[in-house]
Structures are given as C-alpha cells and as structure tokens.
Design a protein around this motif. Sequence first.
Motif, PDB file in Angstrom:
ATOM      1  N   ARG A 421       0.837  -1.207   0.000  1.00 13.07           N
ATOM      2  CA  ARG A 421       0.000   0.000   0.000  1.00 13.07           C
ATOM      3  C   ARG A 421       0.873   1.259   0.000  1.00 13.07           C
ATOM      4  O   ARG A 421       0.549   2.255  -0.663  1.00 13.07           O
ATOM      5  CB  ARG A 421      -0.912  -0.008   1.223  1.00 13.07           C
ATOM      6  CG  ARG A 421      -1.881   1.166   1.301  1.00 13.07           C
ATOM      7  CD  ARG A 421      -2.886   1.123   0.184  1.00 13.07           C
ATOM      8  NE  ARG A 421      -3.867   2.195   0.316  1.00 13.07           N
ATOM      9  CZ  ARG A 421      -4.304   2.943  -0.682  1.00 13.07           C
ATOM     10  NH1 ARG A 421      -3.846   2.718  -1.908  1.00 13.07           N
ATOM     11  NH2 ARG A 421      -5.189   3.883  -0.483  1.00 13.07           N
ATOM     12  N   ALA A 422       1.973   1.242   0.730  1.00 11.08           N
ATOM     13  CA  ALA A 422       2.889   2.384   0.737  1.00 11.08           C
ATOM     14  C   ALA A 422       3.433   2.637  -0.666  1.00 11.08           C
ATOM     15  O   ALA A 422       3.592   3.783  -1.092  1.00 11.08           O
ATOM     16  CB  ALA A 422       4.034   2.140   1.715  1.00 11.08           C
ATOM     17  N   ALA A 423       3.716   1.556  -1.404  1.00 12.38           N
ATOM     18  CA  ALA A 423       4.195   1.721  -2.779  1.00 12.38           C
ATOM     19  C   ALA A 423       3.128   2.390  -3.648  1.00 12.38           C
ATOM     20  O   ALA A 423       3.432   3.258  -4.469  1.00 12.38           O
ATOM     21  CB  ALA A 423       4.583   0.365  -3.356  1.00 12.38           C
ATOM     22  N   GLU A 424       1.871   1.999  -3.458  1.00  6.77           N
ATOM     23  CA  GLU A 424       0.792   2.596  -4.241  1.00  6.77           C
ATOM     24  C   GLU A 424       0.648   4.087  -3.967  1.00  6.77           C
ATOM     25  O   GLU A 424       0.249   4.856  -4.849  1.00  6.77           O
ATOM     26  CB  GLU A 424      -0.530   1.889  -3.920  1.00  6.77           C
ATOM     27  CG  GLU A 424      -0.585   0.436  -4.346  1.00  6.77           C
ATOM     28  CD  GLU A 424      -1.807  -0.273  -3.801  1.00  6.77           C
ATOM     29  OE1 GLU A 424      -2.550   0.353  -2.998  1.00  6.77           O
ATOM     30  OE2 GLU A 424      -2.042  -1.445  -4.162  1.00  6.77           O
ATOM     31  N   LEU A 425       0.997   4.520  -2.771  1.00  5.59           N
ATOM     32  CA  LEU A 425       0.838   5.922  -2.383  1.00  5.59           C
ATOM     33  C   LEU A 425       2.125   6.722  -2.554  1.00  5.59           C
ATOM     34  O   LEU A 425       2.168   7.898  -2.178  1.00  5.59           O
ATOM     35  CB  LEU A 425       0.375   6.000  -0.923  1.00  5.59           C
ATOM     36  CG  LEU A 425      -0.989   5.369  -0.635  1.00  5.59           C
ATOM     37  CD1 LEU A 425      -1.296   5.409   0.854  1.00  5.59           C
ATOM     38  CD2 LEU A 425      -2.091   6.078  -1.419  1.00  5.59           C
ATOM     39  N   SER A 426       3.159   6.111  -3.096  1.00  7.97           N
ATOM     40  CA  SER A 426       4.431   6.821  -3.291  1.00  7.97           C
ATOM     41  C   SER A 426       4.297   7.862  -4.396  1.00  7.97           C
ATOM     42  O   SER A 426       3.618   7.635  -5.405  1.00  7.97           O
ATOM     43  CB  SER A 426       5.541   5.823  -3.641  1.00  7.97           C
ATOM     44  OG  SER A 426       5.714   4.885  -2.602  1.00  7.97           O
ATOM     45  N   GLU A 427       4.978   8.965  -4.216  1.00  8.47           N
ATOM     46  CA  GLU A 427       4.871  10.068  -5.176  1.00  8.47           C
ATOM     47  C   GLU A 427       5.870   9.960  -6.314  1.00  8.47           C
ATOM     48  O   GLU A 427       5.687  10.590  -7.355  1.00  8.47           O
ATOM     49  CB  GLU A 427       5.050  11.402  -4.439  1.00  8.47           C
ATOM     50  CG  GLU A 427       3.924  11.710  -3.461  1.00  8.47           C
ATOM     51  CD  GLU A 427       4.111  13.047  -2.773  1.00  8.47           C
ATOM     52  OE1 GLU A 427       5.177  13.684  -2.975  1.00  8.47           O
ATOM     53  OE2 GLU A 427       3.201  13.476  -2.034  1.00  8.47           O
ATOM     54  N   THR A 428       6.936   9.202  -6.121  1.00  9.20           N
ATOM     55  CA  THR A 428       7.942   9.078  -7.177  1.00  9.20           C
ATOM     56  C   THR A 428       8.100   7.618  -7.587  1.00  9.20           C
ATOM     57  O   THR A 428       7.823   6.705  -6.801  1.00  9.20           O
ATOM     58  CB  THR A 428       9.310   9.611  -6.705  1.00  9.20           C
ATOM     59  OG1 THR A 428       9.819   8.744  -5.681  1.00  9.20           O
ATOM     60  CG2 THR A 428       9.182  11.027  -6.156  1.00  9.20           C
ATOM     61  N   ARG A 429       8.546   7.427  -8.795  1.00 10.48           N
ATOM     62  CA  ARG A 429       8.763   6.078  -9.307  1.00 10.48           C
ATOM     63  C   ARG A 429       9.832   5.357  -8.495  1.00 10.48           C
ATOM     64  O   ARG A 429       9.728   4.152  -8.222  1.00 10.48           O
ATOM     65  CB  ARG A 429       9.179   6.154 -10.778  1.00 10.48           C
ATOM     66  CG  ARG A 429       9.419   4.791 -11.415  1.00 10.48           C
ATOM     67  CD  ARG A 429       9.979   4.944 -12.821  1.00 10.48           C
ATOM     68  NE  ARG A 429      11.247   5.653 -12.820  1.00 10.48           N
ATOM     69  CZ  ARG A 429      12.419   5.080 -12.531  1.00 10.48           C
ATOM     70  NH1 ARG A 429      12.468   3.797 -12.198  1.00 10.48           N
ATOM     71  NH2 ARG A 429      13.529   5.781 -12.550  1.00 10.48           N
ATOM     72  N   VAL A 430      10.864   6.096  -8.091  1.00 12.67           N
ATOM     73  CA  VAL A 430      11.958   5.474  -7.334  1.00 12.67           C
ATOM     74  C   VAL A 430      11.443   4.935  -5.997  1.00 12.67           C
ATOM     75  O   VAL A 430      11.735   3.804  -5.606  1.00 12.67           O
ATOM     76  CB  VAL A 430      13.097   6.486  -7.116  1.00 12.67           C
ATOM     77  CG1 VAL A 430      14.131   5.923  -6.140  1.00 12.67           C
ATOM     78  CG2 VAL A 430      13.760   6.830  -8.440  1.00 12.67           C
ATOM     79  N   ASP A 431      10.640   5.768  -5.289  1.00 10.57           N
ATOM     80  CA  ASP A 431      10.117   5.321  -3.998  1.00 10.57           C
ATOM     81  C   ASP A 431       9.138   4.164  -4.168  1.00 10.57           C
ATOM     82  O   ASP A 431       9.098   3.241  -3.353  1.00 10.57           O
ATOM     83  CB  ASP A 431       9.425   6.476  -3.278  1.00 10.57           C
ATOM     84  CG  ASP A 431      10.407   7.463  -2.679  1.00 10.57           C
ATOM     85  OD1 ASP A 431      11.531   7.035  -2.357  1.00 10.57           O
ATOM     86  OD2 ASP A 431      10.067   8.641  -2.549  1.00 10.57           O
ATOM     87  N   ARG A 432       8.339   4.226  -5.228  1.00 10.53           N
ATOM     88  CA  ARG A 432       7.398   3.126  -5.462  1.00 10.53           C
ATOM     89  C   ARG A 432       8.160   1.818  -5.694  1.00 10.53           C
ATOM     90  O   ARG A 432       7.840   0.781  -5.094  1.00 10.53           O
ATOM     91  CB  ARG A 432       6.522   3.442  -6.672  1.00 10.53           C
ATOM     92  CG  ARG A 432       5.560   2.314  -7.036  1.00 10.53           C
ATOM     93  CD  ARG A 432       4.770   2.651  -8.307  1.00 10.53           C
ATOM     94  NE  ARG A 432       3.852   1.566  -8.639  1.00 10.53           N
ATOM     95  CZ  ARG A 432       4.190   0.464  -9.307  1.00 10.53           C
ATOM     96  NH1 ARG A 432       5.453   0.297  -9.704  1.00 10.53           N
ATOM     97  NH2 ARG A 432       3.291  -0.479  -9.561  1.00 10.53           N
ATOM     98  N   SER A 433       9.179   1.854  -6.530  1.00  7.04           N
ATOM     99  CA  SER A 433       9.949   0.643  -6.816  1.00  7.04           C
ATOM    100  C   SER A 433      10.662   0.141  -5.567  1.00  7.04           C
ATOM    101  O   SER A 433      10.708  -1.064  -5.303  1.00  7.04           O
ATOM    102  CB  SER A 433      10.968   0.920  -7.923  1.00  7.04           C
ATOM    103  OG  SER A 433      10.313   1.226  -9.132  1.00  7.04           O
ATOM    104  N   ARG A 434      11.208   1.076  -4.795  1.00  8.57           N
ATOM    105  CA  ARG A 434      11.930   0.658  -3.590  1.00  8.57           C
ATOM    106  C   ARG A 434      10.992  -0.040  -2.608  1.00  8.57           C
ATOM    107  O   ARG A 434      11.346  -1.059  -2.014  1.00  8.57           O
ATOM    108  CB  ARG A 434      12.559   1.884  -2.927  1.00  8.57           C
ATOM    109  CG  ARG A 434      13.275   1.584  -1.621  1.00  8.57           C
ATOM    110  CD  ARG A 434      13.917   2.833  -1.046  1.00  8.57           C
ATOM    111  NE  ARG A 434      12.963   3.910  -0.867  1.00  8.57           N
ATOM    112  CZ  ARG A 434      12.092   3.973   0.140  1.00  8.57           C
ATOM    113  NH1 ARG A 434      12.045   3.004   1.031  1.00  8.57           N
ATOM    114  NH2 ARG A 434      11.266   4.994   0.253  1.00  8.57           N
ATOM    115  N   ARG A 435       9.803   0.500  -2.437  1.00  5.62           N
ATOM    116  CA  ARG A 435       8.869  -0.104  -1.475  1.00  5.62           C
ATOM    117  C   ARG A 435       8.321  -1.438  -1.982  1.00  5.62           C
ATOM    118  O   ARG A 435       8.083  -2.356  -1.199  1.00  5.62           O
ATOM    119  CB  ARG A 435       7.745   0.882  -1.163  1.00  5.62           C
ATOM    120  CG  ARG A 435       8.225   2.006  -0.238  1.00  5.62           C
ATOM    121  CD  ARG A 435       7.318   3.186  -0.171  1.00  5.62           C
ATOM    122  NE  ARG A 435       7.846   4.182   0.782  1.00  5.62           N
ATOM    123  CZ  ARG A 435       7.703   5.493   0.650  1.00  5.62           C
ATOM    124  NH1 ARG A 435       7.038   5.995  -0.395  1.00  5.62           N
ATOM    125  NH2 ARG A 435       8.208   6.310   1.551  1.00  5.62           N
TER     126      ARG A 435
END
Length: 959
Positions: A421-435
Amino acid sequence: MVMVGRDGERARLSVFVLAPDGQALVLRGEAGVGKSTLLDLAARLAAEDGQLVVRATGVEAESGLPHAGLHQLLYPLLPTSDDRPSGGRTSDDRASDGRASDGRPSDAPPLGATTRAAFDAVFGRPDGPPPPVMALGIAVLDLLSWTASKGRPVLLVLDDGQWLDEASAEVCGFVGRRLAGRPGVKLLVAVRGDTSSPFDTAALPEAPIGALADADATRLLDLHHPRLGRQVRGLVLEQAGGNPLALLELPAHLADGPGDRAGQDLLGLHGVPLPRRIQGIYAARLARLGDSVRAELLRGALDGAAARPGDGPAPIARYRMREVDEAVACGLLVVEPGAGEFAFRHPLVRSSVVQLATPDQRRAAHRVLAQLHREYPERRAIHLAAATVDPEEGVAADLEAAARSATRRGGARLAVSWLTRAAELSETRVDRSRRLDEAAYVAGQTDHLGRARSLALAAAPGTDESPAAVLADSYLALYRDGEVRATHRRIVAAVERLRDSPDRAGQHGPDLPGRGPDRPDEVLDRLVSLLLAVSQYAGDRATWRRTHEVLATLGDLATERAWMYGSTWSDVVRHGAGWSRRVERAAAGLEDQDPWDVTRLAVSAYHLDVLSPLRPYLERVVDRELDTGAMSSGIVMLHLVLLDQLALGQWDAAERTGHRALALATERGHGLFAHQTRAYLAQLAAVRGRTAEARELQTAVVAWARPRGVGFLTQIADAVGATAALSAGDYETAFLHAIGITAPGAFRPYAYQASRTLLDLVEAALHTGRAEQARAHALAARDAGLPDLSPRLALITHGALAMTAEDDTEASAHYARAQSHPAAERFPFELARIRLAHGIAVRRLHGAAAARLPLTQAAKTFDRLGAPAWAARAHAELRAAGVAPHTPAPASVPLTWQERRVAELAAGGLTNKEIGEQMRLSPRTVSAHLYRAFPKLGITTRDALRDALTRVSQPAPAP
C-alpha cells in the motif's frame, strides 16, 4: 430485557459459571440468535456470586492487529504500579476501597521478569519482541491463577470472537485448553456460526445456540409487540424462524399502512439470509438520519466504539460518539450503563453503518481515526491506508515505518500488505519501486515466494534481472530445489550490476530503523547476504573464492556484517579469528534487528561455538515467526536451536525440535531445509548409536545433495558416517569417512566440517594404527590456532593433543587443560570422549585406581546423554578397573491419547491438514503432536508409523 425460553442454555450456563473448576466454553450460533444476551446472563450470575468479570469484544476493524483483543482482556487484571505495562496508570491513582480508580486490583501480582516481559510486549512496549503463543499463554495463566487465588474467581467473557485477531485467539485457545485443574478461572466465548472464526480450530468445548422453540418465539413476539394483527404476526413468526433479534426488529420495520402492504414488505425479502434482512432494516433507519449523525456512527463503527473494554477504561482510546441521540431514538444505539457511552445496539448495526457509507465517507472517517491513533503507529497505519487515494509521501512513509515495526514484532506477513500500500501511495517512481522491492523481499522471507516474484516484477516491469527479482527467484531456487551453482552466478551478476549502477546511491530510501549511514545500500546488502548463504551451502573452494573476490570489489559498500558472515560461514579456521567478540557485541541488540538479520548473526555464532547465549531469544521468537512472521527464518531458527541442544547434550529435546523442523520444511516444500534437517537428525542418531537410522538418513541426504553440489550437506553426511562408524566400533570405516572431509595433518579450505571432526579423525586413526597421521592432525590443529577460535575447538584440540602425545607429561598437561577449560561442560559428549581416552591411558600407565574417576565421569555422561555404545565402552573399562557399575534401562514414555490418534491418522495416509479437520486442530498443532510422538516411537519418518504403532502399548486415557 426479560429472557424468554432458553431453559437448557440457562441451566448449562449456571452450572458453568458456578462450578469451582476452571473450564472454557464457546457459544456458537447465527447473528441475532441471542448469544450476547446469554453472555450478559452469565456475567450477571458471576457478579452476583462475587466473581470478577472481565469482558471484551472482537472488533472487525482490529482483526489484523496482533494482540488487540488481548489488550481488552488483560488490562483490567494487570497491576497499577510503576513497572506496569504501558497504557496503565500510576500507583498514586488507587482508590480508597482497595482498587485502583480505573477498577483494577490495587495489589500487584508478583510478576516475574519473563511474565512482565510478555505483558510489556502485548501492551506495545518497544523494548522487546512479542513472545510466542506458549510463553504468552503461560504468562496469562499465571496472572489468572494469581488473581483467582486472592479469593475472587475470574470469568472472562468474549463476545464476537469471530473478529478477534488471530494472535489473541491463539492465546485464548491455549489458555482455554489448560484451565482444567486451575480452580476459579473460566473463559466464555461467543462466535457466529455462519462466519469463519479463529476459534474454529481451538479445540474448546462448544454449545450450539439455536433458534427459539415456536412457543417461546410466540411469547417473545407477544411480549414486545402485543398489538400486531394476526396476519402480520404470522408472517413475522414465519420470517424470523425463531431468531430473537428478527422477532424484535421485523415488526418495527412494518409500515403503518394496511396489513397486506406490510406483508408484501416481508415477502419481498423471502430467500435473503436473515442477517442481511435485519441489516436492511437497520439501513432503512440509517437513511433517515442526518449526515452529521451518520458520520459519527461511521467513525464509531470503524473504530469499535464502546467495545466493552472491561471493568476499566481500554488501554487504547476508542472513538467516542457524540450528539447521536437521534440514533438512540430510532433504536440503532444504546447507552451503556455506568460508562454512559453510546454503543451499537447490535454488531449488525455496525456492519450496516459501514456498508451504507460511500467510499468518500469511509475515507473521511479513517482520516479522523488516523489522527486519533497518532501515538499507535500500527493502528494509525490501518486508517491511513484506508483514508488515502492519491499518492502522498507522508502517508507512504508512515506505512513503511509501521511495516518495519510489525516485522520486528513478528508481523512480517502484515508488513507485506502495508509496504504494498505504501508503494501505491508513493509520489515518485523510485520510492514506489523501492517499497515494492521491500515488500517482495519480506514476502520471500514469509515464504510467499510466488507473491515475492510478482511484487518484484511490478517494481521493475519488463525485466527479470532487477535486484528484487533476482532475490525472489534465488530464494525460490535455493530453498525449494537446492540450486546453488546457477543461483550463485546470477547473484554475482546482479551484485556487479548494482555496484556499477550510477543511480545505486539513491536506492536506499529515507532513513528508517535499520537503515541510514550504517547501511548505505540495503538492496546490495541483501544480495550480498544471499550470495554468502548460497556459497555456504555450495561449500566448495572455487565458489567461496569467487564470492570473496566480489566482496573485496565492493570496498566501503560491504558492511561489517557482510565481512562477518563471509569470514565465519566460509572457513572458520582461516578467517574466523577475532570475530567472536564482535558477534557477541552485535547480539546485544537482537530486539532491534529484523528476524533474518538475527538468524544470520546466530549462524555466525554457531560456527564460532558461541550460540548458547542467543538461544533463549531464538526460542522466544521462533513460534511467532512460524505463525505470522518470517517463515524461512523461523525454520533456520529451529535448526539453530537443534544444533545448540545437540551440543549441550539435550538430545531428546533436539530430536523433538528436528522432527518439528522436518515436518514444517516438508509441508512447505523446502527441499533444502528438509534435507538439512535430515542431516542433523542423522548426526543425532549417530552419536546415540542408532547406526541403521543414521545411515538411512545419510543416504537420503547424499542422494539429494551430491548431484546438486550442496557441499554443506554432503560434508555433514561424511561426518555422520564417521561418527556412526565410531559408535559401532568400525574404526576403519570411520577413518575413511573422516579423510573424505579433510586429509590428516591439514584442514581443507572452506570445508566447515574439517575442524568439527578433528576428534573423529584422530580417534579413528589411533584405533587403526595410524598414530603418525593422528599426531600430525593434532599438531595441525594447534598450529592453525584452533584453541583461540572457539571454546569447543579449544576442548577437542587439547583432547587430540593429549591422545597423541609422545610422553605422559605432555598428555597429562593437555588432558588437564581440556577438562579444566571454562566451557568444557557445555560440550558434554566431547568432554566424555576425552575423559574416556584419559581413563584408558591412565589405567595402562598408572593402574586401575587412578583411572576410576575419569572413567566414572565418562560413563555417567554417556548414560545421561543416551549414547549406549559409548557407555558400554566406558563401563567395560570401568570393569577392567575393578568397578562394576549398574546401568538402569531407560523407561519408555507412553503416547498421550491425542498423540496416538494423530499418529494413527498419519499412518493411514492423511495429511496434517486433513488430520486437523477431523480432530478440529490446526495443521501446526498436528505437526507438533507428530514431532513429539516420533521420538517416543523411535522413528524419524511417517512411513514407519504403522509398524511402530503396533509395537507400543496403549496411550494415556482420552480426556
């Protein structure tokens, strides 16, 4: 409210409540059938009898929070003192009547350190991990028994048990099954019969609560709705089917118009399940309320408002509904007596409130509740996840932090959902991929390897070679298939790509617990750790050399942990010096480490023979990891506990641990862990002189491991062959197995069994006339500095030097150094072998009298350990020294009734799941019964059950 009918149920509850003996009972029936009313009756009877009544209610919104239900049950019983678990008051708050102002007992029970730590964990203190079910259950039992011993029996009343969180339900089940024989404590639970419940497999006595008899249904309807027309009255009775809630609510829903219109309203609902019909009634009332009132009700419903916390306030504040008199007037809410808080009239009202709300309304309510629970990260995370639609970095970071907290508290499975869920709410592609990478990694550790791969692919769509994908695939290949060669090459390539990637530095994300300057690149660190694990299982020189080359190219990117693992897991003789103290320092903060980091550190401790100080922690957390946490780490923890039990001479316990690990690994399809467990069980069988069993297991391990190149296991198999042959007195075969591990006078590089089998090779060589080779091997151990590497290596090196000494003075000095070593008693089997050799040498040089002490010590140890072949040898030497000791035959241990029944079903070919369904047990409980039964039967496989059962006596009587 006057209770109509239920004569049988009331009589049973009266006997249950007033009985002096402890017991548990589950009331099961459909929604609205009157379970809560019966609970109220039981609570009233208990209170009139002077009992302490503690009430709690399962809350649907909290069913995913570990121990949320236990908060409600324990809080009223815990003491008010300065060392209370968090959430309580101080001792200055006591009332003059001998009770605290919040209603709890003012005289604090004498909580031991273990019990206090268990309750601190349940109440959310950050300084310790949550204990396993057994430890926490025992702590709860102790608290309940102490409370009852003060002269006031205790009745625990739990409503809506189907919504209790799994962790709390397991503890309640554990406690309920053990209340017999504990006078003054009873547990009463109500669950819906049409909803799955964690109590379905609790194996507690049950009482079905069915519909009212026709006459009682008619009396109840006439009592509350005496003016109904005959036609409507008949329709209500028909539609309600004896359900008390329906009898009360259906008439109130009828229109004030003609009776036929009312009848059509009822008939239009025909065929719809009764609970849904009642929900429809509540929905119609809700629709007539104002927006502000419905918003209040929604916030209360989502937070379990007025969920009956017990005699005092709840440890976690719940939302308190305000200005909702309109809902009281239309029969949706009631006012709790005493507390004066608004509560839902029935759980179906709460469900109707949530279902009627729009998605926007639910999100708005969750935002309010997230703010209410801002001091409780995991509760806040649940509401934040539900409240947010568009990407929002602050919310994503909060969810990530909650996931990390859950992981360290044994909730790794829950953490995967929060990270996703944190990945879905990430604002950047990098943060989404990391999560997503993080979620994939944690999913892999929880043994959801398929989900791990799908999350990894989602993190980097279009490529199978992202770091997360490599991790997921490599864990799958290693655990399931034991594939070490191709897996090693793939991980090396991934490490080199990540090392050389220009954007690598941005992949570690924000500073979170366990991240930051000390862990500059977590993804790289995890790849390196897995590379080291694969290299350890490969166990060959070329693989380890390539791994160390890669590690050296990382420079500052390689953490101290990576070098620690690379040194201690590979070749402790050449690279292990100086690491013991650093391992012990790192072990000082186990509670702050992820379970997989704890496991890796413990493996290093094993190679350095300093595992025992870590074992209490492993034993505390292993159950929770196997239940809701990192499954793979949990199985490795079982291996480590087994190895320490084996080293300390706790061989019966080691056998039980081994069978438990084998059952879990087999059930999960982990070929590597299953055969690793067989190898350890083979070692145990070898030292106990069960040579046929040892060789059978050894053959199975070799047949699986050798074609795959899993040298770690083939080395153990060779060590098993040497030990089994020594037990049988076949010294030539023992020597051949020993030199298969390493040549005499040297320690083969990267062969971790080379140093561990030092004593085996020396003894086998001496008994086969190879004294020079034995002496060369003992001197090689001394020259390699083995005494400085670990306490066990110090013991066996001095023993080997003493056995091969060229004069009596040197031998006596080394025998003395071995037996006086501070850690010698921690390795009783090796110490007894050295004492046996010492006694034989002394008898030949100095006579029988001087030999009796070491020989007696050796014989007693072998007898205690259960090593009959070695004990026979020691007793023979004692007889030669003029002593004829008596060796009592070991007493057989009978199977319990439940162990026998589980074993019989397993012998019939049923799986653990199928056995559990028949006996109303969880598959994990079935596995536990089997691993306790196997050593009692003297077997190690399910295939041997049928024959073994025909040989044993009858089990203990059925309960």
